[in-house]
Design an enzyme around this catalytic site. Structure first.
Site, short mmCIF file in Angstrom:
data_model
loop_
_atom_site.label_atom_id
_atom_site.label_comp_id
_atom_site.label_asym_id
_atom_site.label_seq_id
_atom_site.Cartn_x
_atom_site.Cartn_y
_atom_site.Cartn_z
N ALA A 167 48.10 32.26 44.08
CA ALA A 167 49.16 32.08 45.08
C ALA A 167 48.58 31.96 46.47
O ALA A 167 49.06 31.20 47.29
CB ALA A 167 50.15 33.25 45.01
N CYS A 168 47.55 32.73 46.78
CA CYS A 168 46.92 32.70 48.09
C CYS A 168 45.44 33.02 47.90
O CYS A 168 45.09 33.91 47.12
CB CYS A 168 47.56 33.72 49.01
SG CYS A 168 46.81 33.85 50.63
N ILE A 169 44.58 32.30 48.58
CA ILE A 169 43.14 32.49 48.41
C ILE A 169 42.46 32.36 49.76
O ILE A 169 42.83 31.50 50.57
CB ILE A 169 42.56 31.50 47.38
CG1 ILE A 169 41.09 31.79 47.10
CG2 ILE A 169 42.78 30.06 47.82
CD1 ILE A 169 40.56 31.04 45.88
N LEU A 170 41.50 33.23 50.03
CA LEU A 170 40.87 33.25 51.35
C LEU A 170 39.47 33.83 51.26
O LEU A 170 39.23 34.81 50.54
CB LEU A 170 41.72 34.10 52.32
CG LEU A 170 41.09 34.37 53.69
CD1 LEU A 170 41.09 33.12 54.54
CD2 LEU A 170 41.80 35.50 54.40
N SER A 209 46.09 23.94 51.41
CA SER A 209 45.78 23.80 52.82
C SER A 209 44.62 22.82 52.99
O SER A 209 44.07 22.31 52.02
CB SER A 209 45.41 25.15 53.42
OG SER A 209 44.21 25.61 52.85
N GLU A 261 48.69 27.21 43.65
CA GLU A 261 50.02 26.88 44.15
C GLU A 261 49.93 25.76 45.18
O GLU A 261 49.06 25.77 46.05
CB GLU A 261 50.67 28.12 44.78
CG GLU A 261 52.12 27.93 45.16
CD GLU A 261 52.78 29.24 45.54
OE1 GLU A 261 53.71 29.22 46.35
OE2 GLU A 261 52.36 30.29 45.01
N GLY A 263 33.48 31.02 48.38
CA GLY A 263 34.76 30.41 48.04
C GLY A 263 34.76 29.79 46.66
O GLY A 263 35.72 29.91 45.90
N GLY A 293 28.98 29.82 49.72
CA GLY A 293 29.33 29.65 48.32
C GLY A 293 30.28 30.69 47.76
O GLY A 293 30.57 30.66 46.56
N ARG A 338 30.74 29.45 54.15
CA ARG A 338 29.60 28.54 54.05
C ARG A 338 28.41 29.19 53.33
O ARG A 338 27.24 28.87 53.63
CB ARG A 338 29.17 28.02 55.43
CG ARG A 338 30.27 27.31 56.18
CD ARG A 338 29.74 26.56 57.38
NE ARG A 338 28.90 25.46 56.94
CZ ARG A 338 29.34 24.25 56.60
NH1 ARG A 338 30.64 23.99 56.63
NH2 ARG A 338 28.50 23.31 56.22
#
Length: 523
Positions: free
Chosen positions: A379-382, A418, A414, A393, A391, A389
């Site tokens: 639903a949300c990823i950060l 962005s 979802e 993520g 790796g 920068r």
């Protein structure tokens, strides 16, 4: 779905598809044809000298940033403990670089560009508007539904929502829905053909989807640098960034966007956030006093993954409301279109940490609904800015698909994604599919459903990724997956940059099962 027959890893003897000439921008075309320039062109903005007392909203002047003078527009004033501060937006830069600056960073030795007077709308009296304000006959007002045309419904569910005016408490909890990824992954330089139902596409390009464009990293980064907000709420766009700097553990971070922290914290030039319990303080003395008493050394949940120095924790939003709300407040500083809801109860939070002798430091997280009707696995990823920068993520995305694989489901983030999240997911999907085709584990004749089952991706994500890489060809009445030399070279280049991979045997986790009573969140 037609079978993709032939050798999946079949290479093309030639290079990648020849780049298509980029379409001329409408503004560029109008600049090259002065005969088509409208007669009512706005006159140049008035220029003149200014002082701190005469500055007003809308003024454009030069502001010192990173040792250079850049042109910026004043959007708001605020009196803080250290003096008057000005919220500025730098020309031709993304709004995440907007910031509060003191008066000594303004260049008043040069002329200031004053805002133009509003001349397009003329009021004829109190409660009366001139005829120029009303739309022409037969034309609908902007935002109004036109008869005979179906209106696109929002994808959000019928759930009560509210803007948080101040401190989150038991009466005003919150959670998030939309996603944003801040990892510096490089996308493959291949044509983009994503559907706007799946990805974020500019409105100007929506009517030209039949014309292929060359997708390059330089153009995408330039677009991210200069584009504005991607939020779908006009009220959120109007909100300016309320915090100047944050200290999270040993890192000093500059927030990107507005976050509904308590109003009294906006008076400070820097706020302090505990990196373990995520509590926030306005003064260093309060923060240091809290650190002497804080005993938390890791996120308050179950450790479900451990590999080297990396650990993942699963946290139930219903059991750890305060910690999850603090996480939502922190992540909103770096997510432009993150939506705040009443409660964190419907979500599970998976937090990635790095261990050392002091504890487990939060690197990033993603959340997922306990019960998603659309089958979303994120639903949300950060990824927090201080860890971008590197790796991390990609590791977060891979872990979300590892959970979907253990659940026996096909997952997808979802939508809409962005800007930075779209880049990261494009790169991960591309690497995942190319790895599968080059490994030889895929049979000679396969289907999209079989590929989706092996990768835990949805069939829509598989099809759109193959189209983006220009790998899906139609040959002699059937679809063929063709790997070009350019795609393989780009994949090998990206593979050398990989630093971390998810190990399946390090996961100690069973999919949680919730009863009807546990899924009743009291709305």
């Amino acid at each position: 779905m037609a079978k993709a027959s032939g050798t999946p890893a079949r290479r093309n003897s030639t290079a990648a598809v020849q780049p298509t000439p980029v379409r001329a921008n409408s503004e560029t075309a109008s600049a090259q044809t002065p005969a088509q320039t409208p007669a009512n062109t706005l006159p140049p903005a008035p220029m003149g000298m200014a002082t701190l007392q005469t500055l007003r909203l809308g003024c454009k002047l030069f502001v010192k940033k990173d040792g250079e003078w850049r042109k910026a527009e004043i959007l708001q004033f605020q009196q803080r403990h250290s003096g008057m501060h000005y919220y500025v937006h730098y020309s031709e830069f993304n709004k995440r670089l907007d910031e509060w600056v003191p008066a000594d960073r303004l260049d008043l030795s040069r002329e200031v560009e004053w805002p133009r007077l509003e001349t397009t709308k003329k009021r004829t009296g109190v409660g009366k508007v001139s005829s120029t304000d009303s739309p022409a006959p037969g034309k609908a007002r902007p935002g109004k539904a036109q008869p005979g045309k179906a209106q696109k419904r929002p994808a959000a569910r019928n759930r009560r929502q509210s803007e948080l005016p101040g401190t989150p408490n038991a009466e005003t909890p919150m959670t998030e829905r939309q996603d944003s990824m801040g990892d510096g992954l490089e996308p493959p330089e291949t044509p983009a053909a994503f559907d706007d139902d799946m990805m974020d596409i500019d409105q100007d390009d929506a009517g030209h989807r039949d014309i292929p464009e060359v997708f390059s990293k330089e153009q995408e980064i330039e677009k991210l640098r200069t584009s504005g907000s991607m939020t779908q709420s006009a009220h959120e766009v109007a909100r300016v960034k309320n915090l100047n700097r944050m200290q999270i553990g040993k890192f000093e971070v500059e927030p990107w966007y507005f976050s509904p922290y308590p109003v009294e914290l906006t008076m400070y030039d820097m706020i302090f956030v505990c990196e373990f319990c995520l509590s926030y303080y306005g003064s260093r003395k309060q923060y240091e006093r809290h650190r002497h008493k804080c005993t938390l050394q890791h996120p308050p949940g179950n450790e479900i993954y451990r590999d080297g120095k990396v650990s993942f924790f699963e946290i139930d939003g219903r059991k750890q409301r305060t910690w999850c709300r603090n996480l939502c407040l922190l992540s909103k500083c770096f997510l432009d279109h993150k939506t705040l809801y009443y409660d964190v109860d419907p979500f599970l939070f998976y937090v990635m940490t790095e261990r050392d002798e002091y504890g487990c430091h939060v690197i990033g997280y993603f959340s997922k609904e306990k019960e998603s009707a659309d089958g979303y696995n994120v639903a949300c990823i950060l990824t927090l800015p201080q860890y971008q920068r590197h790796g991390w993520g990609r590791l977060l995305i891979a872990f979300s698909y590892l959970l979907s694989k253990n659940e026996g489901k096909q997952g997808s983030p979802e939508k809409p994604l962005s800007d930075l999240g779209l880049l990261s997911y494009r790169a991960y999907w591309s690497d995942l599919l190319i790895d599968l085709l080059l490994s030889g584990t895929a049979p000679t004749e396969t289907t999209i459903d079989e590929i989706a089952s092996k990768t835990s991706m949805t069939t829509n994500d598989v099809v759109h990724t193959l189209q983006t890489l220009n790998m899906l060809k139609y040959y002699k009445g059937q679809h063929i997956i063709c790997l070009t030399d350019a795609v393989v070279q780009q994949h090998e280049k990206q593979s050398k940059k990989r630093k971390r991979e998810v190990q399946d045997d390090c996961l100690q986790w069973k999919p949680p099962v919730f009863t009807a009573a546990q899924l009743r969140f009291g709305y």
